[in-house]
Design a protein around this motif. Sequence first.
Motif, mmCIF file in Angstrom:
data_model
loop_
_atom_site.group_PDB
_atom_site.id
_atom_site.type_symbol
_atom_site.label_atom_id
_atom_site.label_comp_id
_atom_site.label_asym_id
_atom_site.label_seq_id
_atom_site.Cartn_x
_atom_site.Cartn_y
_atom_site.Cartn_z
ATOM 1 N N LYS A 20 82.319 55.255 -6.153
ATOM 2 C CA LYS A 20 83.143 56.464 -6.071
ATOM 3 C C LYS A 20 84.526 56.268 -6.686
ATOM 4 N N TYR A 21 84.901 55.040 -6.979
ATOM 5 C CA TYR A 21 86.212 54.773 -7.558
ATOM 6 C C TYR A 21 86.268 55.326 -8.980
ATOM 7 N N GLU A 22 87.299 56.093 -9.258
ATOM 8 C CA GLU A 22 87.411 56.765 -10.560
ATOM 9 C C GLU A 22 88.664 56.341 -11.325
ATOM 10 N N GLY A 23 89.143 55.142 -11.051
ATOM 11 C CA GLY A 23 90.268 54.624 -11.805
ATOM 12 C C GLY A 23 91.627 55.039 -11.287
ATOM 13 N N GLU A 24 91.692 55.660 -10.103
ATOM 14 C CA GLU A 24 92.988 56.057 -9.546
ATOM 15 C C GLU A 24 93.871 54.829 -9.345
ATOM 16 N N GLU A 25 95.184 55.045 -9.416
ATOM 17 C CA GLU A 25 96.123 53.939 -9.293
ATOM 18 C C GLU A 25 96.299 53.565 -7.827
ATOM 19 N N THR A 26 95.879 52.382 -7.488
ATOM 20 C CA THR A 26 95.959 51.895 -6.110
ATOM 21 C C THR A 26 96.463 50.457 -6.133
ATOM 22 N N ILE A 27 96.674 49.880 -4.948
ATOM 23 C CA ILE A 27 97.310 48.568 -4.881
ATOM 24 C C ILE A 27 96.637 47.660 -3.847
ATOM 25 N N VAL A 28 97.033 46.395 -3.908
ATOM 26 C CA VAL A 28 96.803 45.403 -2.852
ATOM 27 C C VAL A 28 98.165 44.899 -2.398
ATOM 28 N N GLU A 29 98.367 44.827 -1.082
ATOM 29 C CA GLU A 29 99.584 44.234 -0.527
ATOM 30 C C GLU A 29 99.228 42.948 0.208
ATOM 31 N N ILE A 30 99.922 41.866 -0.135
ATOM 32 C CA ILE A 30 99.769 40.578 0.539
ATOM 33 C C ILE A 30 101.096 40.237 1.207
ATOM 34 N N GLY A 31 101.095 40.050 2.523
ATOM 35 C CA GLY A 31 102.332 39.800 3.251
ATOM 36 C C GLY A 31 102.888 38.408 3.034
ATOM 37 N N ASP A 32 104.131 38.214 3.446
ATOM 38 C CA ASP A 32 104.821 36.930 3.304
ATOM 39 C C ASP A 32 104.057 35.813 4.020
ATOM 40 N N ASN A 33 104.147 34.613 3.459
ATOM 41 C CA ASN A 33 103.641 33.383 4.084
ATOM 42 C C ASN A 33 102.128 33.363 4.270
ATOM 43 N N THR A 34 101.430 34.152 3.505
ATOM 44 C CA THR A 34 99.967 34.174 3.598
ATOM 45 C C THR A 34 99.361 33.218 2.576
ATOM 46 N N THR A 35 98.291 32.539 2.992
ATOM 47 C CA THR A 35 97.572 31.599 2.133
ATOM 48 C C THR A 35 96.193 32.150 1.832
ATOM 49 N N ILE A 36 95.844 32.156 0.560
ATOM 50 C CA ILE A 36 94.533 32.623 0.111
ATOM 51 C C ILE A 36 93.873 31.456 -0.619
ATOM 52 N N ARG A 37 92.767 30.983 -0.080
ATOM 53 C CA ARG A 37 92.154 29.767 -0.604
ATOM 54 C C ARG A 37 91.184 30.050 -1.752
ATOM 55 N N GLU A 38 90.504 28.999 -2.202
ATOM 56 C CA GLU A 38 89.768 29.024 -3.454
ATOM 57 C C GLU A 38 88.715 30.138 -3.493
ATOM 58 N N CYS A 39 88.730 30.864 -4.604
ATOM 59 C CA CYS A 39 87.683 31.836 -4.950
ATOM 60 C C CYS A 39 87.579 33.003 -3.981
#
Length: 261
Positions: free
Chosen positions: A70-89
């Motif tokens: 259903k996504y049609e290319g609208e402008e949207t975002i991801v927010e990642i808060g301070d001090n967050t760790t995102i590991r491999e892959c």
Amino acid sequence: MNQPLAYVHPGAKIAKNVVIEPFATIHNNVIIGEGTWIGSNVSIMEGARIGKNCSIFPGAVISATPQDLKYEGEETIVEIGDNTTIRECATINKGTSDRQKTVIGKNCLIMAYCHVAHDCIVGDFCVFSNNSTLAGHVTIGDYVVLAGMVAVQQFVSVGSHAFVTGGSLVRKDVPPFVKGGREPMSYVGINSVGLRRRGFTTEKIREIQNIYRILYQMNYNNSQAAQILEAEMEATPERDEILQFIRDSQRGIMKGYFSNN
């Protein structure tokens, strides 16, 4: 930050002391806060908003297009808060027209190979163990722990301070302060270990246990239990949070566990 083997789009806004390792790719319309480390082979795509002092490990993909027809290319975002760790892959997709964004809160740990789909809202201080997966439109409260290989169905909510055991299939809402496990996933007690670690007193833990005893062990339906809790239990922030969660639940809360099932 001046890493010649990384690609940083001129339109990206990168704080001065961000470290970007070789072969990372930073697209246009990206904001990265100071003190953040971007590992090799990370892809940060359009619409990412990454806070301060985050660590993003090799192979992670942040703010890719939603895996939603259903996504049609609208402008949207991801927010990642301070001090967050995102590991491999790990992969975190941006939002659709529903919520316009996908959010990971502050001080979270998202372990290797986790997936957070479009329009998910994740609170602060959450830990997702390896291979845990959120489908679209999931809401996760603060201090939630998902053990390894947990799969959360779309539109499910998980309340704050909940713990979900490894390999669980989460099809119903998980109320605050509890442990969910077994198959089908059921209430198996309150998350007393986690609550103690976070400074909850013995009296407060006992109060929460008494609330869930009425909800899950007295053979009331949810509406009856909610009425009893409101009439007979002292009003506290925890009681009110549980009651509000039950009332707001769209999918229904997970069932209690009965030994004769």
